[in-house]
Design a protein around this motif. Structure first.
Motif, PDB file in Angstrom:
ATOM      1  N   ARG A  24       0.811  -1.225   0.000  1.00 34.92           N
ATOM      2  CA  ARG A  24       0.000   0.000   0.000  1.00 34.92           C
ATOM      3  C   ARG A  24       0.841   1.271   0.000  1.00 34.92           C
ATOM      4  NH1 ARG A  24      -4.037  -0.836   4.973  1.00 34.92           N
ATOM      5  NH2 ARG A  24      -2.040  -1.401   5.911  1.00 34.92           N
ATOM      6  N   LYS A  32      -6.234  -9.302   5.659  1.00 40.37           N
ATOM      7  CA  LYS A  32      -7.349  -8.590   5.027  1.00 40.37           C
ATOM      8  C   LYS A  32      -8.344  -8.033   6.053  1.00 40.37           C
ATOM      9  CE  LYS A  32      -9.956 -12.850   4.165  1.00 40.37           C
ATOM     10  NZ  LYS A  32     -10.490 -13.753   3.106  1.00 40.37           N
ATOM     11  N   GLU A  33      -8.298  -8.558   7.285  1.00 36.11           N
ATOM     12  CA  GLU A  33      -9.193  -8.040   8.318  1.00 36.11           C
ATOM     13  C   GLU A  33      -8.899  -6.573   8.646  1.00 36.11           C
ATOM     14  OE1 GLU A  33      -9.732 -12.077   7.979  1.00 36.11           O
ATOM     15  OE2 GLU A  33      -7.805 -11.111   8.449  1.00 36.11           O
ATOM     16  N   LYS A  34      -7.725  -6.106   8.276  1.00 34.49           N
ATOM     17  CA  LYS A  34      -7.344  -4.710   8.487  1.00 34.49           C
ATOM     18  C   LYS A  34      -7.959  -3.783   7.428  1.00 34.49           C
ATOM     19  CE  LYS A  34      -4.270  -5.357  11.895  1.00 34.49           C
ATOM     20  NZ  LYS A  34      -4.337  -4.675  13.212  1.00 34.49           N
ATOM     21  N   LEU A  35      -8.591  -4.384   6.427  1.00 42.90           N
ATOM     22  CA  LEU A  35      -9.125  -3.612   5.300  1.00 42.90           C
ATOM     23  C   LEU A  35     -10.640  -3.603   5.320  1.00 42.90           C
ATOM     24  CD1 LEU A  35      -6.856  -5.208   2.533  1.00 42.90           C
ATOM     25  CD2 LEU A  35      -6.475  -2.997   3.657  1.00 42.90           C
ATOM     26  N   THR A  36     -11.222  -2.581   4.718  1.00 39.69           N
ATOM     27  CA  THR A  36     -12.675  -2.566   4.536  1.00 39.69           C
ATOM     28  C   THR A  36     -13.044  -3.540   3.417  1.00 39.69           C
ATOM     29  OG1 THR A  36     -12.641  -0.811   2.866  1.00 39.69           O
ATOM     30  CG2 THR A  36     -12.712  -0.131   5.191  1.00 39.69           C
ATOM     31  N   LYS A  37     -14.314  -3.880   3.315  1.00 45.65           N
ATOM     32  CA  LYS A  37     -14.766  -4.776   2.249  1.00 45.65           C
ATOM     33  C   LYS A  37     -14.494  -4.164   0.875  1.00 45.65           C
ATOM     34  CE  LYS A  37     -16.442  -8.190   4.656  1.00 45.65           C
ATOM     35  NZ  LYS A  37     -15.838  -9.551   4.580  1.00 45.65           N
ATOM     36  N   GLU A  38     -14.685  -2.851   0.777  1.00 42.35           N
ATOM     37  CA  GLU A  38     -14.428  -2.175  -0.495  1.00 42.35           C
ATOM     38  C   GLU A  38     -12.945  -2.261  -0.861  1.00 42.35           C
ATOM     39  OE1 GLU A  38     -16.136  -0.911   2.033  1.00 42.35           O
ATOM     40  OE2 GLU A  38     -18.169  -0.961   1.179  1.00 42.35           O
ATOM     41  N   GLU A  39     -12.069  -2.055   0.121  1.00 40.79           N
ATOM     42  CA  GLU A  39     -10.629  -2.158  -0.131  1.00 40.79           C
ATOM     43  C   GLU A  39     -10.243  -3.579  -0.531  1.00 40.79           C
ATOM     44  OE1 GLU A  39      -8.573   1.184   2.767  1.00 40.79           O
ATOM     45  OE2 GLU A  39      -9.353  -0.668   3.682  1.00 40.79           O
ATOM     46  N   GLN A  40     -10.831  -4.562   0.129  1.00 48.45           N
ATOM     47  CA  GLN A  40     -10.536  -5.960  -0.210  1.00 48.45           C
ATOM     48  C   GLN A  40     -10.910  -6.257  -1.658  1.00 48.45           C
ATOM     49  OE1 GLN A  40     -11.995  -8.931   2.596  1.00 48.45           O
ATOM     50  NE2 GLN A  40     -11.706  -7.524   4.313  1.00 48.45           N
ATOM     51  N   THR A  41     -12.093  -5.774  -2.070  1.00 47.32           N
ATOM     52  CA  THR A  41     -12.547  -6.008  -3.443  1.00 47.32           C
ATOM     53  C   THR A  41     -11.628  -5.320  -4.451  1.00 47.32           C
ATOM     54  OG1 THR A  41     -14.849  -6.213  -2.731  1.00 47.32           O
ATOM     55  CG2 THR A  41     -14.464  -5.712  -5.052  1.00 47.32           C
ATOM     56  N   GLU A  42     -11.280  -4.064  -4.180  1.00 48.27           N
ATOM     57  CA  GLU A  42     -10.432  -3.302  -5.092  1.00 48.27           C
ATOM     58  C   GLU A  42      -9.051  -3.926  -5.225  1.00 48.27           C
ATOM     59  OE1 GLU A  42      -8.508   1.204  -5.478  1.00 48.27           O
ATOM     60  OE2 GLU A  42     -10.067   0.789  -3.993  1.00 48.27           O
TER      61      GLU A  42
END
Length: 272
Positions: free
Chosen positions: A32, A240-250
């Motif tokens: 990132r 991935k738990e540190k990320l939002t669902k939108e960030e995970q998808t992107e």
């Protein structure tokens, strides 16, 4: 294919065929920030430094039956490493050289069968990153070139298992010719229709594979892309738990796009 004594073709002099296996692997990571990217590159440089790569090539030399003549190794700035190894010929006293005719994926343990002449093994690494999309990649190219009956395909099993890789590209080519005792030219001395024949079943089940083979030229090409995708395997230093669902998808879409472009060997374009 293992030939019996009755099946073997008697050659005139040394087997002059040159067999070359090029093994190319990619590791993809999402970084990132600049700090994450630098940490990933430093990790790769440490994990695959010239000294460790030298040890890997020594194992390859043992598996294909090579006696090491010379090793040159170099770590580069800002990143990357190379190792080149020359090997020599001569059957080992007391060894049964019949196994040199066995075209197989080869063992994981080190087994020396026969030394080789006019042969070399090389590895080069290429860490790199996208300028602004958070993608970092690591590529390693390994070439195993041998002369004689023994095949570099014996090292394939070990090479695949030595790297936890997302994408593999493998090329195998037989060049030149040798002659039998009647002067008849032989442009290949074993049966092969795909590199996949030399990849263990449990490995093939993990990858999607494409073949491009030119049989009349004794050129064989196979590329592989990992089937299962777990985002946690592509994040550096966190999950991935540190990320939002939108960030995970992107991030998932970005990583899969990168891997598809590498696998198909071309830049892909989005379609609406």
């Amino acid at each position: 294919m293992k030939l019996t004594a009755e099946q073997r073709i008697t050659l005139h002099g040394f087997n002059n065929l040159t067999k070359t296996l090029s093994f190319n692997m990619y590791d993809v990571c999402y970084t990132r920030t600049k700090e994450e990217r630098e940490a990933y590159i430093n990790y790769i440089d440490e994990q695959y430094n010239a000294e460790r790569l030298k040890g890997l090539l020594i194992h390859v030399a043992d598996i294909i039956g090579a006696h090491v003549l010379n090793i040159a190794k170099q770590d580069y700035e800002p990143q990357g490493a190379s190792v080149t190894m020359l090997v020599s010929e001569g059957p080992i006293e007391g060894e049964n050289t019949e196994s040199s005719y066995d075209e197989s994926p080869g063992p994981l343990p080190e087994t020396v069968v026969m030394h080789l002449n006019k042969s070399h093994i090389t590895v080069h690494t290429y860490p790199e990153y996208h300028p602004d999309e958070g993608i970092s990649t690591f590529r390693a190219d390994i070439d195993v070139s041998t002369c004689g009956e023994i095949s570099p395909l014996k090292a394939l099993n070990y090479l695949i298992r030595s790297f936890d890789t997302d994408i593999m590209t493998m090329d195998y080519r037989v060049r030149g010719f040798t002659r039998d005792i009647h002067g008849h030219k032989l442009f290949i001395d074993h049966e092969i229709n795909s590199i996949q024949n030399y990849i263990p079943k449990e490995i093939k089940e993990l990858y999607d594979m494409i073949d491009v083979n030119v049989y009349q030229e004794n050129i064989f090409h196979t590329k592989c892309k990992l089937r299962e995708f777990d985002l946690n395997n592509y994040l550096f230093g966190y999950t991935k738990e540190k990320l939002t669902k939108e960030e995970q998808t992107e991030i998932t879409e970005s990583l899969k796009w990168e891997m598809d472009e590498i696998f198909y060997g071309k830049n892909l374009t989005y379609t609406s």
